[in-house]
Design a protein around this motif. Structure first.
Motif, PDB file in Angstrom:
ATOM      1  N   ALA A 171       0.791  -1.142   0.022  1.00 26.16           N
ATOM      2  CA  ALA A 171      -0.175   0.030  -0.151  1.00 26.16           C
ATOM      3  C   ALA A 171       0.771   1.174  -0.038  1.00 26.16           C
ATOM      4  CB  ALA A 171      -0.900   0.215   1.229  1.00 26.16           C
ATOM      5  N   ALA A 172       0.183   2.224  -0.426  1.00 23.78           N
ATOM      6  CA  ALA A 172       1.237   3.518  -0.340  1.00 23.78           C
ATOM      7  C   ALA A 172       1.819   3.899   1.121  1.00 23.78           C
ATOM      8  CB  ALA A 172       0.186   4.606  -0.636  1.00 23.78           C
ATOM      9  N   GLY A 173       3.124   3.986   0.973  1.00 31.06           N
ATOM     10  CA  GLY A 173       3.859   4.145   2.163  1.00 31.06           C
ATOM     11  C   GLY A 173       3.974   3.295   3.108  1.00 31.06           C
ATOM     12  N   ARG A 174       3.345   2.041   3.042  1.00 36.60           N
ATOM     13  CA  ARG A 174       3.632   0.850   4.159  1.00 36.60           C
ATOM     14  C   ARG A 174       4.729  -0.167   3.660  1.00 36.60           C
ATOM     15  NH1 ARG A 174      -2.042  -1.230   4.785  1.00 36.60           N
ATOM     16  NH2 ARG A 174      -3.175   0.773   4.513  1.00 36.60           N
ATOM     17  N   GLY A 175       5.163  -0.119   2.617  1.00 34.98           N
ATOM     18  CA  GLY A 175       6.273  -1.016   2.336  1.00 34.98           C
ATOM     19  C   GLY A 175       5.685  -2.428   2.003  1.00 34.98           C
ATOM     20  N   PRO A 176       6.687  -3.356   1.751  1.00 37.72           N
ATOM     21  CA  PRO A 176       6.191  -4.592   1.167  1.00 37.72           C
ATOM     22  C   PRO A 176       5.196  -5.257   2.174  1.00 37.72           C
ATOM     23  CG  PRO A 176       8.317  -4.931   1.866  1.00 37.72           C
ATOM     24  CD  PRO A 176       8.030  -3.390   2.006  1.00 37.72           C
ATOM     25  N   ALA A 177       4.086  -6.137   1.648  1.00 38.80           N
ATOM     26  CA  ALA A 177       3.088  -6.907   2.535  1.00 38.80           C
ATOM     27  C   ALA A 177       3.792  -8.020   3.016  1.00 38.80           C
ATOM     28  CB  ALA A 177       1.946  -7.052   1.489  1.00 38.80           C
ATOM     29  N   PRO A 178       3.545  -8.582   4.233  1.00 36.84           N
ATOM     30  CA  PRO A 178       4.169  -9.480   4.818  1.00 36.84           C
ATOM     31  C   PRO A 178       3.617 -10.796   4.056  1.00 36.84           C
ATOM     32  CG  PRO A 178       2.354  -8.589   6.260  1.00 36.84           C
ATOM     33  CD  PRO A 178       2.606  -7.671   5.053  1.00 36.84           C
ATOM     34  N   ILE A 179       4.474 -11.764   4.070  1.00 40.73           N
ATOM     35  CA  ILE A 179       4.015 -13.040   3.447  1.00 40.73           C
ATOM     36  C   ILE A 179       3.538 -13.928   4.618  1.00 40.73           C
ATOM     37  CG2 ILE A 179       5.176 -14.871   2.133  1.00 40.73           C
ATOM     38  CD1 ILE A 179       7.252 -13.026   1.197  1.00 40.73           C
ATOM     39  N   PRO A 180       2.355 -14.643   4.534  1.00 42.39           N
ATOM     40  CA  PRO A 180       1.998 -15.660   5.388  1.00 42.39           C
ATOM     41  C   PRO A 180       2.845 -16.695   5.525  1.00 42.39           C
ATOM     42  CG  PRO A 180       0.062 -14.810   4.191  1.00 42.39           C
ATOM     43  CD  PRO A 180       1.379 -14.364   3.666  1.00 42.39           C
ATOM     44  N   VAL A 181       3.230 -17.564   4.368  1.00 41.79           N
ATOM     45  CA  VAL A 181       4.105 -18.537   4.308  1.00 41.79           C
ATOM     46  C   VAL A 181       5.213 -18.321   3.210  1.00 41.79           C
ATOM     47  CG1 VAL A 181       4.137 -21.057   4.099  1.00 41.79           C
ATOM     48  CG2 VAL A 181       2.372 -20.069   5.454  1.00 41.79           C
ATOM     49  N   ASP A 182       6.241 -18.414   3.497  1.00 41.94           N
ATOM     50  CA  ASP A 182       7.247 -18.240   2.428  1.00 41.94           C
ATOM     51  C   ASP A 182       7.609 -19.667   1.739  1.00 41.94           C
ATOM     52  OD1 ASP A 182       9.332 -17.769   0.687  1.00 41.94           O
ATOM     53  OD2 ASP A 182      10.764 -16.922   2.296  1.00 41.94           O
ATOM     54  N   VAL A 183       6.728 -19.793   0.481  1.00 41.65           N
ATOM     55  CA  VAL A 183       6.735 -21.216   0.084  1.00 41.65           C
ATOM     56  C   VAL A 183       8.050 -21.687  -0.466  1.00 41.65           C
ATOM     57  CG1 VAL A 183       5.844 -22.306  -1.841  1.00 41.65           C
ATOM     58  CG2 VAL A 183       4.209 -20.596  -0.890  1.00 41.65           C
ATOM     59  N   ALA A 184       8.809 -20.929  -0.984  1.00 45.47           N
ATOM     60  CA  ALA A 184      10.190 -21.435  -1.450  1.00 45.47           C
ATOM     61  C   ALA A 184      11.003 -21.647  -0.253  1.00 45.47           C
ATOM     62  CB  ALA A 184      10.990 -19.970  -2.284  1.00 45.47           C
ATOM     63  N   ALA A 185      10.995 -20.933   0.802  1.00 47.03           N
ATOM     64  CA  ALA A 185      11.697 -21.361   1.966  1.00 47.03           C
ATOM     65  C   ALA A 185      11.134 -22.715   2.553  1.00 47.03           C
ATOM     66  CB  ALA A 185      11.792 -20.366   3.059  1.00 47.03           C
ATOM     67  N   ALA A 186       9.802 -22.906   2.509  1.00 46.56           N
ATOM     68  CA  ALA A 186       9.238 -24.086   3.064  1.00 46.56           C
ATOM     69  C   ALA A 186       9.839 -25.313   2.136  1.00 46.56           C
ATOM     70  CB  ALA A 186       7.604 -23.956   3.033  1.00 46.56           C
ATOM     71  N   VAL A 187       9.846 -25.096   1.015  1.00 45.83           N
ATOM     72  CA  VAL A 187      10.211 -26.279   0.167  1.00 45.83           C
ATOM     73  C   VAL A 187      11.796 -26.539   0.328  1.00 45.83           C
ATOM     74  CG1 VAL A 187      10.741 -26.882  -2.352  1.00 45.83           C
ATOM     75  CG2 VAL A 187       8.455 -25.852  -1.900  1.00 45.83           C
ATOM     76  N   ARG A 188      12.343 -25.644   0.507  1.00 48.85           N
ATOM     77  CA  ARG A 188      13.874 -25.694   0.779  1.00 48.85           C
ATOM     78  C   ARG A 188      14.042 -26.420   2.330  1.00 48.85           C
ATOM     79  NH1 ARG A 188      14.610 -20.601  -1.465  1.00 48.85           N
ATOM     80  NH2 ARG A 188      14.732 -19.756   0.598  1.00 48.85           N
ATOM     81  N   ALA A 189      13.268 -25.981   3.189  1.00 48.88           N
ATOM     82  CA  ALA A 189      13.333 -26.669   4.330  1.00 48.88           C
ATOM     83  C   ALA A 189      12.602 -27.916   4.459  1.00 48.88           C
ATOM     84  CB  ALA A 189      12.518 -25.799   5.403  1.00 48.88           C
ATOM     85  N   ALA A 190      11.914 -28.357   3.650  1.00 53.37           N
ATOM     86  CA  ALA A 190      11.403 -29.735   3.563  1.00 53.37           C
ATOM     87  C   ALA A 190      12.427 -30.556   3.084  1.00 53.37           C
ATOM     88  CB  ALA A 190      10.027 -29.749   2.849  1.00 53.37           C
ATOM     89  N   SER A 191      12.941 -30.161   2.055  1.00 57.73           N
ATOM     90  CA  SER A 191      14.186 -30.973   1.245  1.00 57.73           C
ATOM     91  C   SER A 191      15.347 -31.170   2.339  1.00 57.73           C
ATOM     92  CB  SER A 191      15.127 -30.148   0.322  1.00 57.73           C
ATOM     93  OG  SER A 191      15.959 -30.739  -0.196  1.00 57.73           O
TER      94      SER A 191
END
Length: 137
Positions: free
Chosen positions: A8-28
């Motif tokens: 949103a304007a001036g709020r920065g990037p939206a938070p990610i509920p679950v980081d899918v790429a990191a979850a796949v790496r962690a599962a590996s």
């Protein structure tokens, strides 16, 4: 905030509920710990008889904690950790079906309890890792 994320304007990037790429790496990573620990079971049983009885349980907890603690940029770290740990268990499950221990059938209750353990251990590890990550910022 929209479902697709963004900022949103001036709020920065939206938070990610679950980081899918990191979850796949962690599962590996969790899968690697499960595989190596499973291959070391005969050695542990032969040279460490007391620990060898519980070897697979210890390896499973270590693998689920390892997978769950790699939270990346996830906002809901406990959900992220639980998903990563369950993912590592689901990745190793075909091997359990393919190569069951001699004389032992597949036990549905054991599979469900291992999946529950993955969810609990991964969720706790994700929560702790998220608290550490947030306190370091």
């Amino acid at each position: 905030m929209s479902i697709t994320g963004g900022s949103a304007a001036g709020r920065g990037p939206a938070p990610i509920p679950v980081d899918v790429a990191a979850a796949v790496r962690a599962a590996s990573t969790g899968l690697s710990v499960l595989l190596l620990g499973g291959l070391m079971t005969p050695i542990a049983q032969a040279y460490l008889p007391v620990v060898g009885q519980f070897w697979l349980l210890l390896v499973s907890v270590a693998a689920f904690a390892t997978a769950g603690s790699q939270v990346g940029d996830a906002e809901l770290t406990h959900v992220h950790g639980a998903c990563a740990a369950l993912g590592s268990f689901l990745l190793v499950l075909p091997l359990v079906f393919w190569y069951p221990p001699a004389g032992a059938g597949l036990d549905f209750a054991q599979i469900v309890s291992a999946a529950g353990a993955a969810l609990v251990v991964g969720g706790v590890a994700g929560y702790v890792a998220g608290r550490r990550r947030d306190s370091a910022r």
